[in-house]
Motif scaffolding. Structure first.
Motif, short mmCIF file in Angstrom:
data_model
loop_
_atom_site.label_atom_id
_atom_site.label_comp_id
_atom_site.label_asym_id
_atom_site.label_seq_id
_atom_site.Cartn_x
_atom_site.Cartn_y
_atom_site.Cartn_z
N CYS A 226 0.83 -1.20 0.00
CA CYS A 226 0.00 0.00 0.00
C CYS A 226 0.87 1.25 0.00
N TRP A 227 1.92 1.24 0.80
CA TRP A 227 2.83 2.39 0.84
C TRP A 227 3.42 2.65 -0.55
N LEU A 228 3.91 1.60 -1.19
CA LEU A 228 4.55 1.76 -2.50
C LEU A 228 3.57 2.30 -3.53
N ALA A 229 2.36 1.74 -3.58
CA ALA A 229 1.38 2.16 -4.58
C ALA A 229 0.99 3.63 -4.38
N THR A 230 0.73 4.01 -3.13
CA THR A 230 0.29 5.38 -2.88
C THR A 230 1.42 6.38 -3.10
N ARG A 231 2.66 5.98 -2.80
CA ARG A 231 3.78 6.90 -2.99
C ARG A 231 4.11 7.10 -4.46
N ILE A 232 3.94 6.07 -5.25
CA ILE A 232 4.13 6.23 -6.70
C ILE A 232 3.13 7.24 -7.25
N ALA B 189 12.23 14.06 -0.04
CA ALA B 189 11.11 13.87 0.88
C ALA B 189 10.61 12.42 0.85
N LEU B 190 10.58 11.84 -0.34
CA LEU B 190 10.17 10.44 -0.45
C LEU B 190 11.14 9.52 0.28
N ALA B 191 12.43 9.83 0.22
CA ALA B 191 13.43 9.05 0.96
C ALA B 191 13.20 9.16 2.46
N PRO C 148 -0.62 15.04 -1.64
CA PRO C 148 0.74 15.11 -2.19
C PRO C 148 1.53 16.33 -1.74
N MET C 149 0.86 17.29 -1.11
CA MET C 149 1.58 18.43 -0.54
C MET C 149 2.71 17.98 0.38
N SER C 150 2.54 16.80 0.99
CA SER C 150 3.53 16.29 1.94
C SER C 150 4.92 16.20 1.33
N TYR C 151 5.01 15.94 0.03
CA TYR C 151 6.31 15.71 -0.62
C TYR C 151 7.00 16.98 -1.06
N VAL C 152 6.34 18.12 -0.90
CA VAL C 152 6.97 19.38 -1.27
C VAL C 152 6.96 20.34 -0.08
N ARG C 153 7.08 19.77 1.12
CA ARG C 153 7.16 20.57 2.33
C ARG C 153 8.35 20.09 3.17
#
Length: 401
Positions: A9-15, A87-89, A121-126
């Motif tokens: 689930c983590w992988l699918a949503t992060r992609i 951020a993804l890392a 997706p705001m999470s990845y640019v903060r």
């Protein structure tokens, strides 16, 4: 099997999240969330010249923010894309910690996985995702002597709020050692930056203390509702956020720091009492979560990325079977979903005082207050205990404690 499910689930949503940032997957108002990386990129140019961007009132960060802002610049590529990959890392490292905690529950990993989907997706640019990583790792390693103090200091030098993690410590000699490790680490970092940049690295505090009442803050809720019936104030952009200006606003803003001190004082008293009655790591995480919730609920600012802090700490709590914060964490998850509804999906409606968006903000803030009251109240009875999960001879020994 359950571990594979949460990782899948983590992988699918992060992609999907990354594809949204790259504009390869449709998302309404995508451009709305990309403003902050542009600001970070501008700051990185100043930082690369050996100075802090203290002339910009939006710079409200401790010195370790500098290498984080510079990292996408050093790595190359488009700044926003590289920042999202960094951020993804950080997101990945948080998952690793949550899934490898000894005797832990998968509820923590599921909370984090779904929480970022709800927040969007705001999470990845903060920048706040990197700070949350430091806090999560510190609490995940709370039982490690002196390591916690060092990691909490690193988090505090990234953004001030991880200072509150010190309330998680036991009331004994080991707690004092952790505070000592925290102080030495902070002092060392400040000294290195002071020498390397030729000036004191705490000028950011001036802009931080000058901030007004941001329109999404809990205390701003009555004013936002009053806009529906013709409040004479206004919303203006200053100090990097949309702040209220009008009758009564300054008075409320001036009272909030005192309210924060009182709320954190109550958490500290109950943490001190509870720490003397069988302290354990689950209790420490519960205290840290309640403290940060109290700080957020009484703050002049409640930007949507602040929910990242609460999701991360809530996930660490739920990774412990003995945590008492499950109801409060569930409220935070709902509040995260409402935060995405407001920003970025319906931000213009909120600014225009539309009825639906205004009342959604009110409900979101009521949930934050309710979660805070519940989280703090659950500290009154002290630590809870739970038996370690049964482990068969075929179960692998967890690698972290």
């Amino acid at each position: 099997m359950r571990l594979a499910a949460v990782w899948g689930c983590w992988l699918a949503t992060r992609i999907v999240g990354l594809l949204i940032i790259l504009d390869r997957f449709p998302y309404p108002t995508r451009d709305e969330i990309l403003g902050d990386p542009a600001i970070y990129e501008g700051w990185s140019a100043i930082l690369a010249g050996g100075e802090f961007p203290e002339g910009d009132v939006r710079w409200q960060y401790p010195p370790l923010a500098a290498p984080v802002m510079l990292l996408p610049r050093w790595l190359g590529g488009t700044y926003t894309t590289t920042f999202a990959l960094v951020a993804l890392a950080a997101d990945l490292l948080i998952m690793v910690m949550l899934t490898r905690m000894r005797g832990g529950s998968r509820a923590g990993a599921w909370t984090w996985t779904l929480g970022l989907v709800l927040l969007g997706p705001m999470s990845y640019v903060r920048y706040d995702l990197m700070v949350t990583l430091a806090a999560v790792v510190a609490l995940a390693l709370l039982a490690r002597r002196r390591v916690f103090g060092v990691l909490a200091a690193v988090g505090t030098m990234l953004k001030a709020w991880p200072l509150l993690l010190l309330l998680a410590l036991p009331r004994n000699r080991r707690g004092l050692e952790e505070v000592g490790a925290f102080a030495v680490t902070c002092g060392t970092i400040l000294a290195v930056f002071a020498v390397g940049m030729g000036r004191a690295p705490w000028g950011f505090l001036d802009a931080q203390t000058s901030r007004g009442l941001e329109c999404e803050a809990v205390a701003a809720t009555p004013f936002m509702i009053d806009r529906l019936s013709g409040w004479t104030g206004a919303i203006v952009y200053q100090y990097g956020s949309m702040e209220l200006v009008g009758p009564g606003v300054a008075r409320v803003a001036d009272l909030l720091p005192l309210l924060t001190v009182l709320a954190l004082g109550l958490v500290a008293v109950w943490a001190w009492r509870g720490a003397g009655r069988g302290w354990n790591a689950a209790w420490g995480c519960d205290v840290a979560f309640a403290a940060v919730l109290a700080a957020v609920a009484t703050s002049r600012v409640l930007s949507p990325q602040y929910m990242l802090w609460l999701l991360g700490l809530g996930a660490v709590c739920l990774a412990h079977r003995a945590s008492r914060q499950r109801p409060a964490v569930l409220m935070v998850l709902v509040a995260a979903a409402l935060s995405q509804f407001l920003y970025p999906l319906n931000w213009q409606g909120l600014m225009a005082a539309d009825t639906l968006e205004t009342w959604v903000l009110a409900v979101r803030n009521v949930l934050v207050v309710a979660a805070t009251v519940l989280a703090v109240a659950r500290l009154r009875t002290g630590p809870a205990t739970a038996p370690e999960p049964r482990r068969t001879s075929r179960d692998p020994e967890p690698a972290m404690g």
